[in-house]
Design an enzyme around this catalytic site. Structure first.
Site, PDB file in Angstrom:
ATOM      1  N   ASN A   9       0.841  -1.163   0.172  1.00 26.25           N
ATOM      2  CA  ASN A   9       0.301   0.215  -0.032  1.00 26.25           C
ATOM      3  C   ASN A   9       0.859   1.196   0.121  1.00 26.25           C
ATOM      4  O   ASN A   9       1.370   1.616   0.963  1.00 26.25           O
ATOM      5  CB  ASN A   9      -0.934   0.004   1.193  1.00 26.25           C
ATOM      6  CG  ASN A   9      -1.828   1.181   1.307  1.00 26.25           C
ATOM      7  OD1 ASN A   9      -1.803   2.016   0.223  1.00 26.25           O
ATOM      8  ND2 ASN A   9      -2.402   1.324   2.360  1.00 26.25           N
ATOM      9  N   TRP A  10       0.842   2.040  -1.314  1.00 22.52           N
ATOM     10  CA  TRP A  10       1.900   2.900  -1.471  1.00 22.52           C
ATOM     11  C   TRP A  10       1.383   4.252  -0.775  1.00 22.52           C
ATOM     12  O   TRP A  10       1.963   5.463  -0.782  1.00 22.52           O
ATOM     13  CB  TRP A  10       2.293   3.369  -2.765  1.00 22.52           C
ATOM     14  CG  TRP A  10       3.190   2.031  -3.324  1.00 22.52           C
ATOM     15  CD1 TRP A  10       3.633   1.193  -2.567  1.00 22.52           C
ATOM     16  CD2 TRP A  10       3.694   2.057  -4.615  1.00 22.52           C
ATOM     17  NE1 TRP A  10       4.588   0.476  -3.399  1.00 22.52           N
ATOM     18  CE2 TRP A  10       4.671   0.896  -4.535  1.00 22.52           C
ATOM     19  CE3 TRP A  10       3.492   2.609  -5.829  1.00 22.52           C
ATOM     20  CZ2 TRP A  10       4.963   0.398  -5.731  1.00 22.52           C
ATOM     21  CZ3 TRP A  10       4.090   2.293  -6.777  1.00 22.52           C
ATOM     22  CH2 TRP A  10       4.947   0.985  -7.043  1.00 22.52           C
ATOM     23  N   LYS A  11       0.075   4.270  -0.278  1.00 22.96           N
ATOM     24  CA  LYS A  11      -0.533   5.499   0.207  1.00 22.96           C
ATOM     25  C   LYS A  11      -0.577   6.858  -0.481  1.00 22.96           C
ATOM     26  O   LYS A  11      -0.249   6.514  -1.814  1.00 22.96           O
ATOM     27  CB  LYS A  11      -0.259   5.585   1.701  1.00 22.96           C
ATOM     28  CG  LYS A  11      -0.204   4.366   2.397  1.00 22.96           C
ATOM     29  CD  LYS A  11      -0.515   4.653   4.154  1.00 22.96           C
ATOM     30  CE  LYS A  11      -0.297   3.291   4.795  1.00 22.96           C
ATOM     31  NZ  LYS A  11      -0.204   3.276   6.136  1.00 22.96           N
ATOM     32  N   HIS A 104      -9.729   1.493   4.513  1.00 21.24           N
ATOM     33  CA  HIS A 104      -8.652   1.537   5.214  1.00 21.24           C
ATOM     34  C   HIS A 104      -8.618   2.641   6.807  1.00 21.24           C
ATOM     35  O   HIS A 104      -9.318   3.376   6.402  1.00 21.24           O
ATOM     36  CB  HIS A 104      -7.256   2.134   4.557  1.00 21.24           C
ATOM     37  CG  HIS A 104      -5.768   1.947   4.927  1.00 21.24           C
ATOM     38  ND1 HIS A 104      -5.455   2.671   5.919  1.00 21.24           N
ATOM     39  CD2 HIS A 104      -4.899   1.071   4.913  1.00 21.24           C
ATOM     40  CE1 HIS A 104      -4.243   2.709   6.432  1.00 21.24           C
ATOM     41  NE2 HIS A 104      -3.830   1.654   5.847  1.00 21.24           N
ATOM     42  N   GLU A 106      -7.083   5.085   7.556  1.00 21.38           N
ATOM     43  CA  GLU A 106      -6.848   6.413   7.406  1.00 21.38           C
ATOM     44  C   GLU A 106      -7.994   7.095   6.695  1.00 21.38           C
ATOM     45  O   GLU A 106      -8.277   8.065   6.849  1.00 21.38           O
ATOM     46  CB  GLU A 106      -5.608   6.508   6.574  1.00 21.38           C
ATOM     47  CG  GLU A 106      -4.261   6.154   7.286  1.00 21.38           C
ATOM     48  CD  GLU A 106      -3.120   5.442   6.564  1.00 21.38           C
ATOM     49  OE1 GLU A 106      -3.057   5.601   5.419  1.00 21.38           O
ATOM     50  OE2 GLU A 106      -2.150   5.210   7.254  1.00 21.38           O
ATOM     51  N   GLU A 176      -5.532  -4.912  10.523  1.00 18.44           N
ATOM     52  CA  GLU A 176      -4.692  -3.715  10.844  1.00 18.44           C
ATOM     53  C   GLU A 176      -4.781  -2.932  12.075  1.00 18.44           C
ATOM     54  O   GLU A 176      -5.777  -2.153  12.063  1.00 18.44           O
ATOM     55  CB  GLU A 176      -4.577  -2.808   9.640  1.00 18.44           C
ATOM     56  CG  GLU A 176      -3.953  -3.478   8.292  1.00 18.44           C
ATOM     57  CD  GLU A 176      -3.405  -2.402   7.339  1.00 18.44           C
ATOM     58  OE1 GLU A 176      -2.315  -2.455   6.857  1.00 18.44           O
ATOM     59  OE2 GLU A 176      -4.082  -1.227   7.238  1.00 18.44           O
ATOM     60  N   GLY A 182       2.606   2.405  11.038  1.00 21.32           N
ATOM     61  CA  GLY A 182       3.670   3.115  10.927  1.00 21.32           C
ATOM     62  C   GLY A 182       4.268   3.503  12.192  1.00 21.32           C
ATOM     63  O   GLY A 182       5.229   4.462  12.300  1.00 21.32           O
ATOM     64  N   SER A 223       3.441  -2.133  10.368  1.00 25.51           N
ATOM     65  CA  SER A 223       4.716  -2.235  10.599  1.00 25.51           C
ATOM     66  C   SER A 223       5.384  -3.550  10.465  1.00 25.51           C
ATOM     67  O   SER A 223       6.363  -4.075  10.902  1.00 25.51           O
ATOM     68  CB  SER A 223       5.207  -2.036  12.160  1.00 25.51           C
ATOM     69  OG  SER A 223       4.637  -0.699  12.480  1.00 25.51           O
ATOM     70  N   GLY A 244       2.866  -1.133   4.472  1.00 23.53           N
ATOM     71  CA  GLY A 244       2.815   0.266   4.156  1.00 23.53           C
ATOM     72  C   GLY A 244       4.316   0.636   3.861  1.00 23.53           C
ATOM     73  O   GLY A 244       4.782   0.332   2.929  1.00 23.53           O
ATOM     74  N   GLY A 245       4.801   1.467   4.990  1.00 24.27           N
ATOM     75  CA  GLY A 245       6.068   1.953   4.626  1.00 24.27           C
ATOM     76  C   GLY A 245       7.387   1.056   4.051  1.00 24.27           C
ATOM     77  O   GLY A 245       7.932   1.665   3.390  1.00 24.27           O
TER      78      GLY A 245
HETATM   79  P1  13P Z   1       2.995   0.440   7.888  1.00 27.82           P
HETATM   80  O1  13P Z   1       3.377  -0.852   7.114  1.00 27.82           O
HETATM   81  O2  13P Z   1       3.835   1.532   7.548  1.00 27.82           O
HETATM   82  O3  13P Z   1       2.793   0.092   9.478  1.00 27.82           O
HETATM   83  O4  13P Z   1       1.519   0.425   7.278  1.00 27.82           O
HETATM   84  C1  13P Z   1       0.600  -0.445   7.278  1.00 27.82           C
HETATM   85  C2  13P Z   1      -0.680   0.040   6.332  1.00 27.82           C
HETATM   86  O5  13P Z   1      -1.440   0.984   6.729  1.00 27.82           O
HETATM   87  C3  13P Z   1      -0.975  -0.689   5.201  1.00 27.82           C
HETATM   88  O6  13P Z   1      -2.232  -0.534   4.970  1.00 27.82           O
END
Ligand code: 13P
Length: 261
Positions: A9-11, A104, A106, A176, A182, A223, A244-245
């Protein structure tokens, strides 16, 4: 055993140029990987922003691996109409998407996305032939109040009650925990297994057993990196990871994929 899946997920992080570079990097490390054969047994999904989607289908065209798919980070629940700014699931399909992330945390947090909205988006995505990746997770406050199981059961129920899944349709549910995203500190694998079991139980309540077995995968996100991914995927009910990250660095992302092969 269900096929494992790693979803990036590149957000709203890489812009168009950065996304193109990231794709190039992913392809380069895939080509170089000594585990290429084993990697082909995984599903790998890359989810860039809407504006980079058309730049990324090159993935499949490069024929490095046939199992690298494109996903979007959201969609609307209608196919067409007066819905300024929204994106139809059918249009995602048109630009080569196979998957779409929905609900998600967010989006729930910053855009007030509700379970009802997520439910409608799931139905629309399935109708359009997409595989929804449905995100669920409790906040730290909910966890501290002893509500983590309740929150997850509610989110899964509200997302999926009344949804029918035929033999060809598939869904993915991503657990999640919001407070872990994050943070650089993932939860323990046993905890992910425990929560995934709760999710699985709810899907067993909602769908015939063969649908749960063949059409539903449950993954962990929060994470995840190349050091901890295997500990999650080694759990019975964890079919992969939503990253994510760590998916923003091509080499690290491929290392994550390799770690579970
Ligand atoms: P991180 O891997 O950066 O914690 O993000 C997880 C995420 O929100 C994937 O959708």
């Amino acid at each position: 055993m269900k096929r494992k899946i790693i979803i990036a997920n590149w957000k709203m992080r890489p812009n168009l140029r950065e996304s193109q570079n990231l794709v190039k990097g992913v392809l380069k490390y895939l080509k170089k990987s000594k585990k290429k054969k084993k990697l082909s047994k995984l599903d790998i999904v890359v989810c860039p922003s809407f504006t980079s989607l058309s730049a990324v289908p090159q993935m499949s065209k490069f024929k490095v691996l046939r199992n690298v798919f494109l996903g979007a980070q959201d969609c609307f629940w209608e196919e067409k109409g007066e819905f300024t700014g929204e994106i139809s699931p059918a249009w995602l399909k048109e630009v080569g998407c196979k998957y779409v992330i929905l609900g998600h945390s967010e989006r729930r947090r910053y855009l007030s996305e509700t379970d009802e909205m997520v439910h409608k988006k799931i139905k629309a995505s399935l109708n359009a032939g997409l595989i929804p990746i449905i995100c669920v997770g409790e906040t730290l406050d909910q966890r501290r109040r002893g509500l983590k199981e309740y929150v997850i059961l509610e989110q899964v129920s509200q997302a999926l009650s009344g949804v029918s899944i035929d033999k060809k349709q598939k869904i993915i549910i991503a657990y999640e925990p919001v407070w872990v995203i994050g943070s650089g500190h993932a939860i323990g694998p046993e905890e992910a297994e425990y929560m995934n079991k709760i999710i699985l139980q709810r899907t067993i309540d909602l769908f015939p057993l063969d649908v749960v077995k063949n059409n539903i995968r449950v993954v962990y996100g929060g994470s995840v990196d190349h050091d901890n991914v295997k500990s999650f995927v080694d759990q019975d009910t964890v079919d992969g990871a939503l990253v994510g990250g760590a998916s923003l660095k091509a080499k690290e992302f491929i290392k994550i994929c390799e770690a579970i092969c």
